[in-house]
Design a protein around this motif. Structure first.
Motif, PDB file in Angstrom:
ATOM      1  N   TYR A  43       0.333  -1.608   0.334  1.00 22.17           N
ATOM      2  CA  TYR A  43       0.093  -0.223  -0.062  1.00 22.17           C
ATOM      3  C   TYR A  43       0.800   1.485  -0.038  1.00 22.17           C
ATOM      4  O   TYR A  43       1.462   1.905  -0.866  1.00 22.17           O
ATOM      5  CB  TYR A  43      -0.683   0.081   1.052  1.00 22.17           C
ATOM      6  N   ASN A 314      -0.322   2.469  -7.393  1.00 21.31           N
ATOM      7  CA  ASN A 314      -1.027   2.633  -5.428  1.00 21.31           C
ATOM      8  C   ASN A 314      -1.449   4.712  -5.369  1.00 21.31           C
ATOM      9  O   ASN A 314      -1.022   5.557  -5.683  1.00 21.31           O
ATOM     10  CB  ASN A 314      -1.579   1.847  -5.425  1.00 21.31           C
ATOM     11  N   LYS A 330      -0.282  -2.046  -7.745  1.00 18.48           N
ATOM     12  CA  LYS A 330      -1.260  -3.499  -7.149  1.00 18.48           C
ATOM     13  C   LYS A 330      -1.220  -4.029  -7.780  1.00 18.48           C
ATOM     14  O   LYS A 330      -1.651  -4.358  -9.145  1.00 18.48           O
ATOM     15  CB  LYS A 330      -1.788  -3.237  -5.684  1.00 18.48           C
ATOM     16  N   ASP A 343       2.804  -7.523  -5.333  1.00 17.51           N
ATOM     17  CA  ASP A 343       2.889  -6.482  -5.150  1.00 17.51           C
ATOM     18  C   ASP A 343       3.961  -5.656  -5.773  1.00 17.51           C
ATOM     19  O   ASP A 343       5.012  -6.460  -5.470  1.00 17.51           O
ATOM     20  CB  ASP A 343       1.981  -5.648  -4.467  1.00 17.51           C
TER      21      ASP A 343
END
Length: 350
Positions: A43, A314, A330, A343
């Motif tokens: 993330y 992302n 991702k 990822d």
């Protein structure tokens, strides 16, 4: 002797050409964009100027529970350290003065502090302890931002009526909860000098918070003639401009923070993350559906370069010198069909 001299004279241009070719080839390799597989559930990114390190938060680890924060070499993207966290890791922000890394634990309603130099987990603060049920939906932490001057950590808590949590960065104690920041108040940015905090939401609003009083000063609907969901926000604090990404419209809006008026509409695909580079006067935007990153001149608002990504771009981070852009990428997937491949993180030379 004469023959040897002539031979040397003949070889010199060839050797010079070979050297120049080798140098240009090396420079070309250096200039190439790099993509490195890291792990599943990648993330947010954060850069430590003190340690010259890149950190990436992931929602998985080898034991199957919790998450992992990876420390990467900023030049090669090689993993230098794996920091296991008890809770899944999503958001990431760092205080460059204290070198403490703050990780948002979205599904657990918490925030975790990590010493970036040692990798030691310092503490975890539960922000919303309510248990999920058919009638209760705990607020979920999303974006994390740090005011290095005050050592305050700001975290957006998402819900039908979102909040911003204000946390003391040194003690990891909750200072204040700012309510009513709108439906799905996702985007977050801090102007330390002006002592303002800005939030964007699914109602197409720009929310201005006074960082001295921890209270909302203004909630302004932006470009109300169209449907907007402003996912993220970046600031040009010197020029008092805000850049808003939108999942509903194929454009990035440039807004004057002094009067909340739209200055410019930058025509790009639907967008997710946004980052402003004051040193280069450039704007960087990820377009998840389009699978690309836009590099935009922040004066002319023209797209200078479009970088295709291997999957779904992302979040973004800049190197300490502002010359390198990092992008988390991702793999497509869902709960029913999780991605098989890890990822990755991309390194883009600017």
């Amino acid at each position: 002797m004469k023959a040897i001299t002539n031979t040397c004279r003949t070889l010199r241009p060839l050797l010079l050409a070979t050297a120049l070719f080798s140098a240009s080839g090396w420079l070309a390799v250096q200039a190439e964009d790099l993509n490195q597989a890291v792990g599943k559930g990648v993330y947010e990114l954060a850069v430590s100027p003190k340690d010259n390190a890149l950190f990436v938060a992931t929602a998985q680890n080898s034991s199957g529970d919790g998450g992992t924060v990876f420390r990467l070499d900023p030049a090669t993207l090689a993993v230098q350290q794996s920091i296991n966290t008890e809770l899944k890791s999503f958001g990431a922000a760092i205080n460059p003065q204290t070198n403490v890394l703050y990780i948002g634990n979205t599904v657990n309603g918490s925030v975790t502090a990590i010493d970036a130099s040692s990798g030691k987990v310092l503490n975890t603060l539960v922000l919303d302890s309510r248990k999920r049920s058919e009638t209760v939906r705990p607020l979920q932490p999303r974006q994390v931002a740090v005011d290095a001057k005050t050592n305050r950590v700001y975290i957006t808590g998402l819900g039908p009526q979102s909040v911003v949590w204000v946390v003391d960065g040194s003690t990891l104690k909750l200072v204040s909860t700012i309510p009513n920041t709108g439906k799905m108040g996702t985007g977050l940015a801090v102007d330390s000098d002006a002592q303002k905090v800005y939030v964007t939401n699914g109602d197409g609003e720009l929310v201005t918070i006074n960082a001295r009083t921890n209270a909302i000063e203004k909630k302004q609907k932006i470009d109300g003639d169209k449907e907007h969901f402003f996912l993220n926000i970046a600031l040009d604090t010197r020029g008092q401009r805000a850049f808003l990404t939108d999942s509903k419209q194929a454009q990035v809006l440039v807004v004057d923070l002094r009067n909340q008026q739209v200055i410019q509409r930058i025509d790009v695909p639907e967008s997710l993350a946004v980052l402003f580079n004051g040193e280069r006067d450039e704007l960087y935007v990820t377009h998840r559906k389009a699978g690309e990153v836009s590099i935009i001149d922040a004066s002319s608002y023209k797209v200078k370069r479009t970088v295709k990504t291997p999957a779904l771009p992302n979040s973004l981070a800049l190197s300490a010198d502002g010359k390198v852009l990092y992008v988390s990428v991702k793999q497509p997937g869902s709960r029913k069909a999780p991605p098989k491949n890890p990822d990755s993180v991309m390194r883009i030379a600017l």
